[in-house]
Design a protein around this motif. Structure first.
Motif, short mmCIF file in Angstrom:
data_model
loop_
_atom_site.label_atom_id
_atom_site.label_comp_id
_atom_site.label_asym_id
_atom_site.label_seq_id
_atom_site.Cartn_x
_atom_site.Cartn_y
_atom_site.Cartn_z
N UNK A 118 0.84 -1.21 0.00
CA UNK A 118 0.00 0.00 0.00
C UNK A 118 0.87 1.25 0.00
N UNK A 119 1.92 1.27 0.83
CA UNK A 119 2.78 2.46 0.93
C UNK A 119 3.51 2.70 -0.39
N UNK A 120 4.01 1.62 -1.01
CA UNK A 120 4.73 1.79 -2.28
C UNK A 120 3.79 2.10 -3.43
N UNK A 121 2.60 1.53 -3.41
CA UNK A 121 1.69 1.66 -4.54
C UNK A 121 1.16 3.08 -4.71
N UNK A 122 1.25 3.89 -3.66
CA UNK A 122 0.83 5.30 -3.78
C UNK A 122 1.64 6.00 -4.86
N UNK A 123 2.92 5.64 -4.94
CA UNK A 123 3.77 6.26 -5.96
C UNK A 123 3.63 5.57 -7.33
N UNK A 124 3.39 4.25 -7.32
CA UNK A 124 3.26 3.54 -8.59
C UNK A 124 2.01 3.97 -9.35
N UNK A 179 8.69 -1.50 -3.68
CA UNK A 179 9.15 -0.19 -4.18
C UNK A 179 9.77 -0.29 -5.57
N UNK A 180 10.38 -1.41 -5.88
CA UNK A 180 11.13 -1.50 -7.14
C UNK A 180 10.35 -2.18 -8.27
N UNK A 221 0.89 -7.17 -7.50
CA UNK A 221 0.43 -8.56 -7.40
C UNK A 221 1.61 -9.50 -7.21
N UNK A 222 2.74 -9.16 -7.82
CA UNK A 222 3.93 -10.01 -7.71
C UNK A 222 4.48 -10.00 -6.27
N UNK A 223 4.64 -8.80 -5.71
CA UNK A 223 5.18 -8.72 -4.34
C UNK A 223 4.23 -9.34 -3.32
N UNK A 229 19.41 -1.23 4.61
CA UNK A 229 20.41 -0.34 4.02
C UNK A 229 20.79 -0.80 2.60
N UNK A 230 20.84 -2.11 2.37
CA UNK A 230 21.09 -2.60 1.01
C UNK A 230 19.96 -2.15 0.07
N UNK A 231 18.73 -2.25 0.55
CA UNK A 231 17.59 -1.81 -0.25
C UNK A 231 17.63 -0.33 -0.54
N UNK A 232 18.03 0.47 0.46
CA UNK A 232 18.12 1.92 0.29
C UNK A 232 19.15 2.28 -0.78
N UNK A 233 20.31 1.64 -0.71
CA UNK A 233 21.38 1.92 -1.68
C UNK A 233 20.95 1.51 -3.09
N UNK A 234 20.31 0.33 -3.21
CA UNK A 234 19.86 -0.12 -4.52
C UNK A 234 18.82 0.82 -5.11
N UNK A 235 17.86 1.26 -4.27
CA UNK A 235 16.81 2.16 -4.75
C UNK A 235 17.40 3.50 -5.19
N UNK A 236 18.40 3.97 -4.45
CA UNK A 236 19.01 5.27 -4.79
C UNK A 236 19.70 5.23 -6.14
#
Length: 252
Positions: A81-87, A169-170, A175-177, A240-247
């Motif tokens: 839900x939190x990520x889908x607001x941006x998608x 987020x990525x 539906x996949x996540x 932190x790995x997720x943050x770096x990858x997203x950035x």
């Protein structure tokens, strides 16, 4: 950072986040209310057979598997839900056009995921106390055990939170996540049943109750502290790995 969190709060007000936060704890508490009310004689025999010192102890054991399955699902849906607001409606273009680092945007959404789940386990804690009082459980309220079962779960799912949040987020197709999260939650129950796989992160949520069934009956979970330490460290690393990858990722 405070302004980013406030902006995220405004976006979340228009979502179904509150429903998901309330759903899992209220469903489990409703089940336990029905179970302890309409099957009272059977429940008391079960508690006696398992050697429970009190009905509080049996309640913690009885809802541990349900919470261990339900809370990872709540994590999956909340992150989605939190990520889908941006998608939705290509919201990323507007969000990422602001003079704010991608890392801060990612962390602000993860903080709101943590706040939402903190609210969920707090409702679960208050609900268990209320349930025990309504059902007339004898003895003092075991605050330490109740708090351990509630907030211990929040720490235990940190690696799952970090992974599901990164996935949501990525990848635009939620539906996949959600499918991955649902399969992982069910797999966790099976992995927890075997000695060789019970130390895999997916298996932790169904084992993190302060009360577990041992050979001699219900007793305190000797591995509880180990689960908390392992998951806290692993969750921080994955976040932190997720943050770096997203950035670094080219988000569309």
């Amino acid at each position: 950072m405070r302004k980013i969190l406030w902006a995220e709060q405004l976006k979340l007000k228009r979502s179904s986040l509150l429903i998901i936060v309330l759903l899992v704890p209220l469903l489990i508490l409703a089940y336990e209310l029905v179970n302890f009310t309409y099957r009272a004689e059977f429940v008391e025999k079960q508690a006696e057979m398992f050697g429970a010192d009190s009905m509080w102890m049996y309640l913690l054991y009885d809802n541990s598997l349900l919470f261990g399955l339900g809370f990872p699902l709540a994590v999956t849906l909340t992150a989605s839900v939190i990520a889908n607001i941006e998608h939705q409606a290509n919201g990323w273009k507007q969000t990422l056009s602001m003079p704010i680092s991608r890392g801060k945007i990612y962390l602000s959404k993860f903080i709101w995921l943590t706040i939402s789940l903190f609210l969920s386990v707090t409702i679960f804690l208050i609900g268990m106390v209320f349930l025990g009082k309504v059902l007339g459980f004898e003895g003092d309220i075991p605050w330490g055990l109740l708090i351990g079962d509630s907030y211990g779960m929040l720490i235990t799912v940190l690696p799952i939170m970090a992974f599901q949040f990164w996935l949501s987020m990525t990848i635009k197709n939620q539906a996949f996540s959600i499918l991955i999260g649902a399969i992982s939650a069910i797999m966790g129950l099976f992995l927890a049943a075997a000695q060789t796989t019970r130390w895999l992160p997916l298996a932790y949520p169904s084992q993190v109750s302060t009360i577990i069934l041992q050979y001699e009956g219900l007793g305190y979970n000797q591995d509880f502290s180990a689960f908390l330490v392992i998951n806290l460290l692993l969750g921080i690393i994955l976040m932190f790995i997720g943050t770096i990858h997203f950035a670094k990722q080219n988000v569309q």
